[in-house]
Design an enzyme around this catalytic site. Structure first.
Site: not given
Lengths: 650, 384
Positions: A325-326
């Protein structure tokens, strides 16, 4: 008729003649006997002497004490405790083994499964070998058996040693556990200890990885035995080599806090020294009590462990693979800066959405607030975790340069930690896709990777390694074993990361602003104690793709979905901001909620870890670790590249 | 040498004369072997007089008394008792099949108070006595005539059948060997002997097929391939050879035999006592004991040839051959040269029956020696 006549003379002569003949025959037989004696005793005597000695002397194995496992300060994480056990010698069980087991079963609890296993063990061993019937009995049970001993022929009460894990499930994913030897184990290991009744070997974790070292080597007592194998007297004894002791880099105090914070979530947390790679804490929950396996797991316990969707048997830190993810965005940012694209003047304007080809990609801000982030530079994009910025930037950088940068941070390859079963995650490249799927890399693929989705996956351990490398600027790799048997585990020197100081400084600055600047995605969970400030990056990993329709209906709100479909919540961080010491990763599976508990727990652990500062405390391990002393260049480099902490709320 | 009636003065030897005539050298030899046996029984019991050595002292002492008593009894009395003794032994032999109890898988014993009597042991002496008596009355020509030969063979064959039915292969072999040897010594024609040997050779495969018990066949098979079953049936032979071989030149020393002390040797106190001798006293000790045996046998053959009566000659030779066959079969068996058959080593092995019959046999041998000058007419039947 005369009393004696010629006939008498004739037969006397015959008798004499034939007697002499028989005498000669008897002499020949005696010569044969003497010759045979010569052959056996003089010609082959030496060989028969050896055989007689083989008959007489038998070697009985002695199990060496299993080596203890300690944390960095000498706290015993795995040791031995008294094991009250009951043994059965089948040849002395006058009423038969089955009968004997039934009788014992009236004194202590024995399941049918246990009885079958005991019968099997007895069949595998000689009749005079004591086979464990029950182990790790309580003092009550043990005294009950002792009391009934006169009615239990062939039963022996014995005080042995058994592996003990004083902290139970807290360290199970590091230590692993020991359990009985299986037939397959014996096939692959010719150590004579393997056939010792009641022997335990390491089955997971450190216990498995270093099993041969911890196990020690078999001692032997030379005993004189009779033809039935019964010991007549002892001739000599060789105590064998006790198992080697292992010092881990773990700090049990930090570990305990990490484990406590994770609680019953399906979650993972790992803390690492950014300068030398020492793993300070490594927790994966839920766990299980390793002592169960030593004692012998019941069927229902095993069943529960295997069917749970929280996967208690899995070490999520080393073997759980997640879309980062981020938390992958700092790697993308690094690639963009290194590629010369994200110059200090480089800005991207986020209107909430971006269209590439005929696909429209949303920024998380659009999904949540229906507006964009506006114009952002690379640090601001990290701070706000702006998807559009990274979509656009990644598109320009291209997958292969992202791949290159991510590989420098250690993604896509095993870290080489001294734990079994480590997963390597996946850091895709166009070449990889061509090789694997026989398909060309698509720009859409790049955009997914830009926000840590799509093909890219990583283990929490790889993420903490990535974070530590960003924080220290050194190509550190995680390590969890400091020394085995007083000898350092050799490891390559820590080299400087092959990345420009400028790129590192700017990425760090972005991560700093995530936590310590108002509006940063993790600002609410910052460490406020001066000097202990943490930099970090949050992440949310989708476990499945959402349809446009779901987006439209707002169904992506996690609380509205089944647990199994909710997003994973990830966090990477390091602290302190200046001259970083520790990196942390926390992940709660399907735990992406507004309250960000995974960041909160990372904050608490990092604060405690910094205040305690295990890396600076004198360690208990018996050898000096020259590698842990920082190389001279670290100090200077750290000072030049470390950003100043941003004032909270600034 | 002229054939004349025996002197009247030889007919009445006084008791003192007889005691002087006893061959005390032979008694000494027998005592030496007997004591060696008792010492070995002490050793294989891990240096304890119990359970064998002490009782064997009793057996041996009783045996000495029986031997001396038998030796001073006039040979013609023994001649008169030959047939009754044979009949008595045969009766016991039949009885053993009825009331005997099981020992080592074969019915061989009759319990007579404290003593387990083995009628097959008595039978050996009875057969030698009776056959000597019978053949005493037969000239060389008569021995080879069908009717006397048939009677002689029946005297051998009937007990042999009962013994083999027990089943006791070893003793059967000894009975057959004793009996046939006596027929041979009495002058049986080669015309009978040669074809018989041929027939026996031809009969061996048939006996294997139809006569031998499974456990007897197993012994032979084990003998031929002991390594096939080193922990099972081959165990006895393998361990016996290890015991003998490991004794080396000088042996492990008295009571130091590991093979017997640790029970690797089967039946170490009976059939396999010889292996313990070899283990503890080595080649030197075993050879010395073999020499003692050989001297006893030499003395026996000499006694036989010096006796003036055919009965005495045959009796002495029969007794000494019986003794020899024991040694030969036991020795060859425990040293792995023939299959295992249950035959003890005379004077050494533990056991009352065997000891008493062997000692009784020596008594008869001495009687022949003491009364060697007594001449007995071919048609005389003794003096009772």
């Amino acid at each position: 008729m005369p009393l004696f006549d010629k006939k008498d003379k004739s037969r006397y002569d015959t008798f004499t003649r034939r007697s002499v003949g028989m005498g000669a025959g008897m002499t020949a037989v005696f010569a044969l006997l003497a010759g045979r004696l010569y052959q056996l005793q003089i010609r082959d005597g030496d060989q028969y002497m050896v055989e007689a000695e083989d008959n007489r002397v038998s070697e009985r194995l002695i199990a060496p004490p299993r080596g203890r496992i300690m944390d960095r300060f000498g706290v015993e994480l795995a040791n031995s405790r008294r094991n009250y056990r009951v043994l059965l010698v089948s040849e002395q069980a006058t009423e038969g083994v089955a009968r004997a087991l039934d009788t014992i079963g009236k004194v202590i609890v024995l399941s049918d499964q246990q009885k079958r296993k005991i019968q099997h063990d007895i069949a595998m061993n000689k009749k005079f070998v004591p086979v464990p019937v029950a182990e790790n009995l309580t003092w009550d049970e043990f005294s009950r058996v002792n009391l009934h001993l006169p009615y239990l022929p062939g039963v022996q009460c014995d005080l042995g040693e058994t592996r003990d894990y004083p902290f139970g499930k807290e360290l199970v994913h590091i230590l692993g556990y020991v359990a009985s030897v299986s037939p397959q184990d014996i096939e692959h290991d010719d150590d004579p200890l393997m056939s010792l009744p009641g022997m335990r070997i390491g089955k997971r974790g450190i216990e498995k990885k270093f099993d041969k070292k911890i196990r020690g080597s078999a001692g032997a007592s030379r005993v004189e035995v009779n033809a039935y194998g019964r010991i007549i007297r002892a001739l000599g004894k060789d105590a064998g080599e006790p198992g080697e002791e292992i010092y881990l880099t773990i700090d049990r105090e930090v570990q305990a806090l990490a484990d406590q914070k994770l609680g019953d979530e399906s979650a993972a947390m790992v803390v690492m020294d950014v300068n030398n790679g020492d793993i300070i804490a490594l927790s994966s929950t839920p766990g299980f009590d390793p002592n169960w396996f030593n004692v012998g797991l019941t069927n229902s316990q095993w069943h529960d462990l295997t069917i749970s969707d929280h996967k208690p048997l899995l070490n999520k830190v080393t073997s759980g693979i997640y879309p980062p993810g981020s938390t992958f965005k700092p790697a993308v940012a690094l690639a963009a800066i290194e590629a010369g694209i994200a110059t200090p003047d480089y800005r991207v304007t986020c209107n909430g959405r971006i269209t590439v080809g005929n696909h429209t990609f949303n920024c998380w801000a659009w999904t949540t607030y229906h507006h964009g982030h506006g114009s952002l530079d690379v640090e601001g994009a990290i701070k706000n975790s702006c998807d559009v910025f990274f979509y656009e930037t990644a598109r320009r950088v291209g997958i292969d340069r992202i791949h290159q940068a991510a590989r420098k941070l250690g993604l896509g390859a095993p870290t080489g930690i001294e734990l079994p079963g480590e997963h390597s995650g996946l850091m895709p490249s166009s070449e990889w896709k061509q090789k694997t799927y026989k398909q060309a890399w698509q720009q859409g693929d790049t955009l997914s990777v830009a926000i840590g989705q799509g093909y890219v996956t990583a283990t929490p351990l790889q993420l903490v390694q990535q974070t530590a490398r960003l924080a220290s600027g050194k190509a550190v790799s995680p390590r969890i074993v400091h020394s085995v048997g007083g000898k350092l585990i050799p490891r390559p020197d820590v080299t400087k990361l092959d990345v420009s100081d400028e790129a590192l400084t700017r990425v760090r600055s972005g991560m700093n602003r995530v936590m310590n600047e108002g509006g940063g995605t993790a600002f609410n969970w910052r460490i406020t104690e001066p000097g202990f400030e943490m930099a970090g990056k949050t992440g949310t990993a989708q476990v499945r793709a959402y349809s446009q329709e779901e987006h439209a209906r707002g169904i992506t709100k996690n609380s509205a979905m089944d647990w199994k479909l909710r997003d994973h919540a990830l966090f990477i961080g390091y602290a302190p901001v200046i001259d970083p010491k520790y990196a942390i990763v926390s992940i709660i599976e399907h735990g992406a909620v507004q309250a960000h508990p995974h960041v909160a727990m990372a904050r608490d652990v990092m604060l405690m870890c910094q205040q305690r500062d295990p890396s600076r405390m004198p360690a208990a391990w018996p050898v000096t670790n020259s590698a842990s002393a920082a190389p001279p260049w670290v100090q200077g480099a750290a000072q030049t590249i470390s950003p100043q902490p941003v004032k909270a709320g600034g | 040498m002229s054939l004349r009636p025996y002197a009247a003065d030889k007919r009445t030897l006084s008791f003192a004369d007889k005691l002087l005539e006893v061959n005390w050298g032979l008694v000494l030899l027998i005592c030496m072997i007997g004591l060696a046996g008792i010492a070995m029984l002490y050793s294989v019991a891990n240096a304890h007089f119990q359970p064998w050595a002490l009782r064997q002292i009793g057996h041996f002492t009783l045996g000495l008394i029986v031997m001396l008593a038998a030796s001073v009894i006039d040979i013609r009395v023994w001649m008169s008792l030959a047939y009754p003794a044979y009949g008595f032994a045969l009766l016991l032999l039949v009885a053993v099949d009825v009331v005997g109890h099981v020992g080592l898988g074969a019915q061989r014993w009759i319990s007579l108070g404290p003593l387990d009597l083995q009628p097959s042991e008595l039978m050996k002496i009875g057969l030698v006595l009776a056959l000597s008596r019978f053949l005493h009355g037969k000239s060389v020509e008569e021995v080879s005539k069908p009717v006397p030969l048939a009677i002689g063979l029946a005297m051998i064959g009937i007990p042999a059948i009962f013994v083999v039915l027990q089943p006791n292969l070893g003793t059967t072999l000894i009975i057959l060997a004793d009996g046939c040897s006596l027929l041979f010594l009495a002058g049986l024609s080669w015309w009978w002997i040669a074809p018989t040997l041929g027939a026996v050779a031809a009969a061996v495969p048939l006996a294997w097929r139809f006569v031998l018990h499974d456990y007897q066949k197993a012994r032979v098979e084990t003998f031929i391939h002991p390594e096939h079953d080193a922990l099972g049936k081959g165990w006895n032979i393998t361990q016996a050879k290890i015991a003998i071989g490991s004794g080396g030149v000088a042996g492990k020393g008295f009571t130091q035999g590991t093979q017997s002390r640790l029970n690797f040797l089967p039946e170490k106190q009976t059939d396999f006592i010889w292996t313990s001798v070899c283990e503890e006293f080595g080649f030197v000790g075993a050879l010395a004991l073999l020499v003692l045996f050989a001297v006893v046998i030499f003395y026996g053959v000499q006694t036989a040839m010096s006796a003036r009566s055919q009965f005495g000659r045959l009796l002495a030779m029969g007794i000494i051959l019986n003794f020899f066959f024991y040694i030969m079969i036991n020795g060859l068996m425990v040293m792995g040269l023939i299959p295992v058959v249950g035959i003890p080593m005379p004077l050494l092995s533990y056991g009352g029956s065997a000891m008493l019959t062997v000692m009784f046999g020596f008594g008869l041998l001495m009687s022949v020696h003491i009364h060697r000058q007594v001449e007995i007419p071919r048609h005389s039947g003794g003096i009772i």
